[in-house]
Design a protein around this motif. Sequence first.
Motif, mmCIF file in Angstrom:
data_model
loop_
_atom_site.group_PDB
_atom_site.id
_atom_site.type_symbol
_atom_site.label_atom_id
_atom_site.label_comp_id
_atom_site.label_asym_id
_atom_site.label_seq_id
_atom_site.Cartn_x
_atom_site.Cartn_y
_atom_site.Cartn_z
ATOM 1 N N GLY A 71 0.756 -1.239 0.000
ATOM 2 C CA GLY A 71 0.000 0.000 0.000
ATOM 3 C C GLY A 71 0.784 1.286 0.000
ATOM 4 N N PRO A 72 1.853 1.418 0.785
ATOM 5 C CA PRO A 72 2.554 2.708 0.832
ATOM 6 C C PRO A 72 3.046 3.145 -0.553
ATOM 7 C CG PRO A 72 3.195 1.366 2.712
ATOM 8 C CD PRO A 72 2.395 0.479 1.806
ATOM 9 N N ALA A 73 2.419 4.191 -1.086
ATOM 10 C CA ALA A 73 2.749 4.744 -2.404
ATOM 11 C C ALA A 73 2.801 3.673 -3.485
ATOM 12 C CB ALA A 73 4.070 5.501 -2.358
ATOM 13 N N ALA A 74 1.956 2.644 -3.361
ATOM 14 C CA ALA A 74 1.981 1.535 -4.323
ATOM 15 C C ALA A 74 1.349 1.912 -5.655
ATOM 16 C CB ALA A 74 1.256 0.325 -3.732
ATOM 17 N N GLY A 75 0.461 2.907 -5.647
ATOM 18 C CA GLY A 75 -0.233 3.306 -6.861
ATOM 19 C C GLY A 75 -1.714 3.008 -6.785
ATOM 20 N N LEU A 76 -2.514 3.882 -7.372
ATOM 21 C CA LEU A 76 -3.976 3.737 -7.319
ATOM 22 C C LEU A 76 -4.464 3.056 -8.592
ATOM 23 C CD1 LEU A 76 -4.838 7.238 -5.827
ATOM 24 C CD2 LEU A 76 -4.675 5.043 -4.626
ATOM 25 N N ASP A 77 -4.092 1.804 -8.743
ATOM 26 C CA ASP A 77 -4.440 1.097 -9.975
ATOM 27 C C ASP A 77 -4.780 -0.354 -9.678
ATOM 28 O OD1 ASP A 77 -1.945 -0.063 -9.477
ATOM 29 O OD2 ASP A 77 -0.915 1.201 -10.946
ATOM 30 N N GLU A 78 -5.155 -1.059 -10.714
ATOM 31 C CA GLU A 78 -5.558 -2.458 -10.579
ATOM 32 C C GLU A 78 -4.416 -3.335 -10.093
ATOM 33 O OE1 GLU A 78 -8.057 -5.665 -10.455
ATOM 34 O OE2 GLU A 78 -8.585 -3.553 -10.772
ATOM 35 N N ALA A 79 -3.177 -2.979 -10.433
ATOM 36 C CA ALA A 79 -2.026 -3.773 -9.993
ATOM 37 C C ALA A 79 -1.912 -3.769 -8.476
ATOM 38 C CB ALA A 79 -0.743 -3.233 -10.617
ATOM 39 N N THR A 80 -2.217 -2.643 -7.841
ATOM 40 C CA THR A 80 -2.167 -2.586 -6.380
ATOM 41 C C THR A 80 -3.257 -3.460 -5.771
ATOM 42 O OG1 THR A 80 -1.166 -0.392 -6.369
ATOM 43 C CG2 THR A 80 -2.348 -1.048 -4.377
ATOM 44 N N PHE A 81 -4.466 -3.424 -6.354
ATOM 45 C CA PHE A 81 -5.526 -4.299 -5.851
ATOM 46 C C PHE A 81 -5.118 -5.762 -5.993
ATOM 47 C CE2 PHE A 81 -9.349 -6.830 -6.071
ATOM 48 C CZ PHE A 81 -10.099 -6.345 -5.005
ATOM 49 N N ALA A 82 -4.535 -6.117 -7.128
ATOM 50 C CA ALA A 82 -4.102 -7.497 -7.346
ATOM 51 C C ALA A 82 -3.010 -7.892 -6.362
ATOM 52 C CB ALA A 82 -3.612 -7.669 -8.789
ATOM 53 N N ALA A 83 -2.122 -6.951 -6.055
ATOM 54 C CA ALA A 83 -1.061 -7.237 -5.081
ATOM 55 C C ALA A 83 -1.648 -7.430 -3.690
ATOM 56 C CB ALA A 83 -0.039 -6.102 -5.077
ATOM 57 N N ALA A 84 -2.635 -6.619 -3.331
ATOM 58 C CA ALA A 84 -3.286 -6.787 -2.033
ATOM 59 C C ALA A 84 -3.976 -8.138 -1.952
ATOM 60 C CB ALA A 84 -4.287 -5.657 -1.802
ATOM 61 N N LEU A 85 -4.625 -8.527 -3.028
ATOM 62 C CA LEU A 85 -5.289 -9.829 -3.077
ATOM 63 C C LEU A 85 -4.269 -10.955 -2.936
ATOM 64 C CD1 LEU A 85 -8.278 -10.647 -3.458
ATOM 65 C CD2 LEU A 85 -7.780 -10.961 -5.888
ATOM 66 N N ALA A 86 -3.127 -10.816 -3.596
ATOM 67 C CA ALA A 86 -2.065 -11.822 -3.489
ATOM 68 C C ALA A 86 -1.530 -11.897 -2.063
ATOM 69 C CB ALA A 86 -0.934 -11.490 -4.461
#
Length: 496
Positions: free
Chosen positions: A313-328
């Motif tokens: 999350g920290p400055a990860a970006g407001l995009d689908e890749a960040t959501f996918a990373a959170a899910l992972a």
Amino acid sequence: MSAALLTPAEMAEADRLTIAAGTPGTVLMENAGRAVFHAIVARYRPQTVAVLCGPGNNGGDGWVVARLLRDAGFDVRLASLAPAERLTGDAAAMARRWTGPVQAFTPEVLDGAGLIVDAVFGAGLARAIDGAVVGMIRAVRPGQAVVAVDLPSGISGETGAELGIAFTADLTVTFFRAKPGHWLYPGRARCGRLVVADIGIDAGCLDAIGPRHALNGPDLWGGAFPLLRTDGHKYDRGHTVVLAGGPLNTGAARLAARAALRCGSGLVTTVAGPEAALVVAAHQTACMVAALEGPADFARFLEDGRRNAVVVGPAAGLDEATFAAALAAVSSGAAAVLDADALTVMKGRAGEIFAARRGPLVLTPHDGEFARVFPALADLPSRAARAAAAARDSGAVVVLKGADSCIAAPDGRVAINGNAPPTLATAGSGDVLAGIVAGLMAQRMPAFEAAAAGVWLHGLAAQGAGRGMIADDLVERLPLALQHTENHLLGMGQAG
């Protein structure tokens, strides 16, 4: 020492259990008034004092205070919101022991008084202040010290909310245990110095009551705090993984990674895309760096069970890749901390994250992020209530950040933090907190205890730094905070 905080209903039950066990209510009331009296004479010289008594038990305490202050040489003016002859129960008994005059409950009683004792309503008030009490509160002048009995009248003991208008106390004396309203804003700002007095209630009654709120501190989580062992090594203390953003946005992740390492995580790796990884590598030494190609590569990286804690999350970006990373992260089985951008991209999709969770999960939102993830809960009456409801609904530990940060577990436990200085309101401070919590979970500290300890250490590290402290300084002050905490726990024999 118990860290428990009692809601007004729980405090009423503590009174009831004590009375049922054989202690008369008049004894508890006399003890409460005497505790306030002692707190006053320890801090104030004899002078003109206006004692304002309400119609219930809080007012009964006030009648005791007035009698004892008069006997100690104070010039006491007592004003009762209800006529003495209409009082009932223990309050009526205490009013009968007062032999002085009773003045009208009007602002004139405050004229010339250097000290005001607010014994009008206390912690149990659940409605807005109205009528004569409003005029009395507005009549308090600068230079007049206010001592509140139990809680400044007009503040909710459960939520800390201001019920229309409230006294602002220089000193508040409460009994047996503090209440959530003493530590939740805005109530906390109204209490002045807080004294918790023993009035003869056996602490054993807490077992029957089962309070869910506590003041955050080592008494709450010390038994789970990881100590360094002389025969230990870095592989005993876990491996934290922190996801960084793009090449121009790696600073937040680097703060989190360094905080995790400072907190004792045996190994820490910051992961990023190939270009960003080069930036990270230029700045990090003790933390490792890995270049990964997108969320799928990140998920594979987390398949190694030795990588047992992760921050996204920290400055990860407001995009689908960040959501996918959170899910992972949440589906990997590692202990996960979701912060900042990972929370923002969950808007409207939080259920997917919660359903995928396989390991411990901590969410660290500020108010804006909380409203995005839990829009239906954003208007609940206190930070504690919002955090508790979010934890219950999500199955995650929720750290709702603010001046009165609240840490809530899915089982209903809530810790209210009280040691955070205002210097923590600086860019990157939350990234440091995310790293601290992950670093503690890497050492296999349970999620609620790790989150509560992380918030406490975060505040302790900031104390004394003064104006101008930045997040980088906060990380470097963590060793002092950790050593102080470990010394305290070893001295108390509490650490696990």
